[in-house]
Design an enzyme around this catalytic site. Structure first.
Site, PDB file in Angstrom:
ATOM      1  N   SER A   1     -28.375   4.116  37.996  1.00  0.00           N
ATOM      2  CA  SER A   1     -28.699   4.144  39.302  1.00  0.00           C
ATOM      3  C   SER A   1     -30.190   3.800  39.615  1.00  0.00           C
ATOM      4  O   SER A   1     -31.143   4.567  39.039  1.00  0.00           O
ATOM      5  CB  SER A   1     -28.168   5.454  39.865  1.00  0.00           C
ATOM      6  OG  SER A   1     -28.693   5.697  41.261  1.00  0.00           O
ATOM      7  N   ALA A   2     -30.472   3.433  40.858  1.00  0.00           N
ATOM      8  CA  ALA A   2     -31.724   2.903  41.327  1.00  0.00           C
ATOM      9  C   ALA A   2     -32.062   4.477  42.167  1.00  0.00           C
ATOM     10  O   ALA A   2     -33.258   4.485  42.415  1.00  0.00           O
ATOM     11  CB  ALA A   2     -31.976   1.997  42.217  1.00  0.00           C
TER      12      ALA A   2
ATOM     13  N   LYS B   1     -33.411  -3.155  39.943  1.00  0.00           N
ATOM     14  CA  LYS B   1     -32.324  -4.261  39.955  1.00  0.00           C
ATOM     15  C   LYS B   1     -32.987  -5.132  40.803  1.00  0.00           C
ATOM     16  O   LYS B   1     -33.262  -4.745  41.948  1.00  0.00           O
ATOM     17  CB  LYS B   1     -30.907  -3.591  40.501  1.00  0.00           C
ATOM     18  CG  LYS B   1     -30.255  -2.348  39.598  1.00  0.00           C
ATOM     19  CD  LYS B   1     -29.351  -1.616  40.138  1.00  0.00           C
ATOM     20  CE  LYS B   1     -28.917  -0.473  39.512  1.00  0.00           C
ATOM     21  NZ  LYS B   1     -27.808   0.182  40.123  1.00  0.00           N
TER      22      LYS B   1
ATOM     23  N   GLU C   1     -20.566  -1.719  39.397  1.00  0.00           N
ATOM     24  CA  GLU C   1     -21.483  -1.746  40.385  1.00  0.00           C
ATOM     25  C   GLU C   1     -21.145  -2.465  41.840  1.00  0.00           C
ATOM     26  O   GLU C   1     -20.099  -3.048  41.729  1.00  0.00           O
ATOM     27  CB  GLU C   1     -22.453  -2.939  40.141  1.00  0.00           C
ATOM     28  CG  GLU C   1     -23.969  -2.346  39.711  1.00  0.00           C
ATOM     29  CD  GLU C   1     -24.748  -1.761  40.477  1.00  0.00           C
ATOM     30  OE1 GLU C   1     -24.558  -1.903  41.862  1.00  0.00           O
ATOM     31  OE2 GLU C   1     -25.611  -1.226  40.070  1.00  0.00           O
ATOM     32  N   ASP C   2     -21.422  -1.824  43.060  1.00  0.00           N
ATOM     33  CA  ASP C   2     -21.116  -2.175  44.145  1.00  0.00           C
ATOM     34  C   ASP C   2     -22.275  -3.169  44.868  1.00  0.00           C
ATOM     35  O   ASP C   2     -21.998  -3.468  46.100  1.00  0.00           O
ATOM     36  CB  ASP C   2     -20.930  -1.014  45.115  1.00  0.00           C
ATOM     37  CG  ASP C   2     -22.174  -0.449  45.433  1.00  0.00           C
ATOM     38  OD1 ASP C   2     -22.990  -0.184  44.800  1.00  0.00           O
ATOM     39  OD2 ASP C   2     -22.407   0.267  46.588  1.00  0.00           O
TER      40      ASP C   2
ATOM     41  N   THR D   1     -21.954   7.757  49.156  1.00  0.00           N
ATOM     42  CA  THR D   1     -23.288   7.528  49.755  1.00  0.00           C
ATOM     43  C   THR D   1     -23.849   6.368  50.206  1.00  0.00           C
ATOM     44  O   THR D   1     -24.907   6.482  51.024  1.00  0.00           O
ATOM     45  CB  THR D   1     -24.171   8.097  48.939  1.00  0.00           C
ATOM     46  OG1 THR D   1     -24.143   7.640  47.504  1.00  0.00           O
ATOM     47  CG2 THR D   1     -23.895   9.678  48.665  1.00  0.00           C
TER      48      THR D   1
ATOM     49  N   LYS E   1     -28.571  -2.683  48.850  1.00  0.00           N
ATOM     50  CA  LYS E   1     -27.747  -1.960  48.121  1.00  0.00           C
ATOM     51  C   LYS E   1     -28.485  -2.110  46.748  1.00  0.00           C
ATOM     52  O   LYS E   1     -28.627  -3.303  46.188  1.00  0.00           O
ATOM     53  CB  LYS E   1     -26.374  -2.219  47.985  1.00  0.00           C
ATOM     54  CG  LYS E   1     -25.611  -1.693  49.504  1.00  0.00           C
ATOM     55  CD  LYS E   1     -24.007  -1.954  49.314  1.00  0.00           C
ATOM     56  CE  LYS E   1     -23.332  -1.400  50.671  1.00  0.00           C
ATOM     57  NZ  LYS E   1     -22.018  -2.044  50.660  1.00  0.00           N
TER      58      LYS E   1
ATOM     59  N   ASP F   1     -22.928   2.670  38.462  1.00  0.00           N
ATOM     60  CA  ASP F   1     -23.638   3.070  39.364  1.00  0.00           C
ATOM     61  C   ASP F   1     -23.181   3.976  39.996  1.00  0.00           C
ATOM     62  O   ASP F   1     -22.145   4.642  39.971  1.00  0.00           O
ATOM     63  CB  ASP F   1     -23.763   1.656  40.178  1.00  0.00           C
ATOM     64  CG  ASP F   1     -24.727   1.742  41.547  1.00  0.00           C
ATOM     65  OD1 ASP F   1     -25.680   2.421  41.373  1.00  0.00           O
ATOM     66  OD2 ASP F   1     -23.906   1.630  42.445  1.00  0.00           O
ATOM     67  N   LEU F   2     -24.236   4.729  40.852  1.00  0.00           N
ATOM     68  CA  LEU F   2     -23.757   5.958  41.718  1.00  0.00           C
ATOM     69  C   LEU F   2     -23.424   5.697  43.175  1.00  0.00           C
ATOM     70  O   LEU F   2     -22.303   5.653  43.380  1.00  0.00           O
ATOM     71  CB  LEU F   2     -25.152   6.916  41.508  1.00  0.00           C
ATOM     72  CG  LEU F   2     -24.729   8.468  42.399  1.00  0.00           C
ATOM     73  CD1 LEU F   2     -23.531   9.258  41.599  1.00  0.00           C
ATOM     74  CD2 LEU F   2     -26.007   9.039  42.583  1.00  0.00           C
ATOM     75  N   ASP F   3     -24.430   5.242  43.720  1.00  0.00           N
ATOM     76  CA  ASP F   3     -23.984   5.214  45.367  1.00  0.00           C
ATOM     77  C   ASP F   3     -23.009   3.970  45.604  1.00  0.00           C
ATOM     78  O   ASP F   3     -23.427   2.870  45.252  1.00  0.00           O
ATOM     79  CB  ASP F   3     -25.513   4.841  46.151  1.00  0.00           C
ATOM     80  CG  ASP F   3     -26.587   5.976  46.038  1.00  0.00           C
ATOM     81  OD1 ASP F   3     -25.807   6.991  46.299  1.00  0.00           O
ATOM     82  OD2 ASP F   3     -27.608   5.731  45.411  1.00  0.00           O
TER      83      ASP F   3
HETATM   84  C1  G6P Z   1     -29.395   3.417  45.197  1.00  0.00           C
HETATM   85  C2  G6P Z   1     -28.805   2.634  46.834  1.00  0.00           C
HETATM   86  C3  G6P Z   1     -30.027   2.198  47.728  1.00  0.00           C
HETATM   87  C4  G6P Z   1     -31.117   3.145  47.491  1.00  0.00           C
HETATM   88  C5  G6P Z   1     -31.430   3.339  46.100  1.00  0.00           C
HETATM   89  C6  G6P Z   1     -32.850   4.527  46.141  1.00  0.00           C
HETATM   90  O1  G6P Z   1     -29.564   2.036  44.558  1.00  0.00           O
HETATM   91  O2  G6P Z   1     -27.793   1.770  46.479  1.00  0.00           O
HETATM   92  O3  G6P Z   1     -29.594   2.036  48.823  1.00  0.00           O
HETATM   93  O4  G6P Z   1     -32.107   2.808  48.274  1.00  0.00           O
HETATM   94  O5  G6P Z   1     -30.453   4.063  45.177  1.00  0.00           O
HETATM   95  O6  G6P Z   1     -32.253   5.678  46.395  1.00  0.00           O
HETATM   96  P1  G6P Z   1     -32.971   6.811  46.744  1.00  0.00           P
HETATM   97  O7  G6P Z   1     -32.127   8.011  46.667  1.00  0.00           O
HETATM   98  O8  G6P Z   1     -33.931   7.121  45.612  1.00  0.00           O
HETATM   99  O9  G6P Z   1     -33.843   6.507  48.073  1.00  0.00           O
HETATM  100 MG    MG Z   2     -24.588   1.164  44.445  1.00  0.00          MG
END
Ligand code: G6P
Ligand code: MG
Length: 220
Positions: A113-114, A144, A168-169, A16, A44, A8-10
């Site tokens: 990542s989402a 997710k 994943e967090d 972030t 998240k 996962d990224l964030d």
């Molecule tokens: C990640 C983060 C979420 C965020 C989603 C969409 O999964 O954990 O907090 O809402 O991405 O991110 P974006 O950058 O497309 O708004």
């Molecule tokens: Mg995350």
């Protein structure tokens, strides 16, 4: 053996998650209510649209479509301001070390990542080339905890889901990984991420011996 390690990224690769929280919270505050860091755990891993729907529900607010879209754009603007001068110093501790180790062991690496902002963020912190397979918020139709994002990641790596391991967090991300039949590794608080197969506070707690075990694990 070759395994797929899907990150996962964030909140896993970069710090972030705090910027998403700040931007959503100021949106809520502007609409006249607040939410806690505890509530934020539910956001998240959740897409931008779905996040705003949930927040508005918490504030007991409904918005006409046009206003909804405007608020979503404003949130992203504030978020982009936070990440505009991001650099490699915001990569979380020992993430690069782990990626290097996996590369040296000839393991496959993907992003799951989402976020629709994933590629520019990876570029800014210098990790874009590390991820040959990127499945982000632009590539999925079901967010997710639906496993689509990770199943697409496995496909991109040309591996069975059972041969993949997810970092994943988020609660929703752990659920997605579990549904995909992957090994789920939570990064964060073990109470929050209790559905994960393993939880570590951060990558500094993950030993090479543990990674070797994941690689050698025969059940894939
Ligand atoms: C990640 C983060 C979420 C965020 C989603 C969409 O999964 O954990 O907090 O809402 O991405 O991110 P974006 O950058 O497309 O708004
Ligand atoms: Mg995350």
């Amino acid at each position: 053996q070759t395994k797929g390690f899907i990150f996962d990224l964030d909140g896993v690769i970069v710090d972030t998650a705090k910027y998403h929280f700040l931007a959503w919270r100021s949106l809520a505050n502007q609409l006249g209510f607040d939410f806690t860091e505890n509530d934020n755990e539910k956001l998240k891993g959740i897409s931008r649209v779905k996040s705003l729907e949930m927040i508005l529900e918490w504030g007991n607010i409904t918005l006409p479509e046009e206003e909804f879209n405007k608020q979503m754009a404003l949130k992203n603007e504030e978020y982009l301001a936070h990440i505009s001068d991001m650099n490699a110093s915001e990569i979380l501790p020992d993430v690069e070390k782990t990626l290097e180790y996996l590369k040296n062991k000839q393991q496959k690496i993907a992003l799951g990542s989402a976020s629709k902002n994933a590629s520019p963020i990876l570029e800014r912190v210098g990790l874009l080339d590390t991820f040959k397979v990127i499945v982000d918020g632009n590539a999925v139709t079901k967010g997710k905890p639906n496993p689509e994002v990770f199943l697409k990641g496995a496909k991109g790596l040309d591996l069975n889901p059972e041969a993949c391991i997810v970092f994943e967090d988020s609660i929703s991300g752990i659920q997605a990984a579990n549904k995909a039949n992957m090994i789920s590794i939570g990064i964060g608080d073990s109470k929050v991420l209790h559905e994960a197969d393993y939880v570590f506070k951060d990558f500094t707690e993950i030993s090479e011996a543990f990674i070797n075990k994941l690689i050698e694990n025969e059940n894939a």
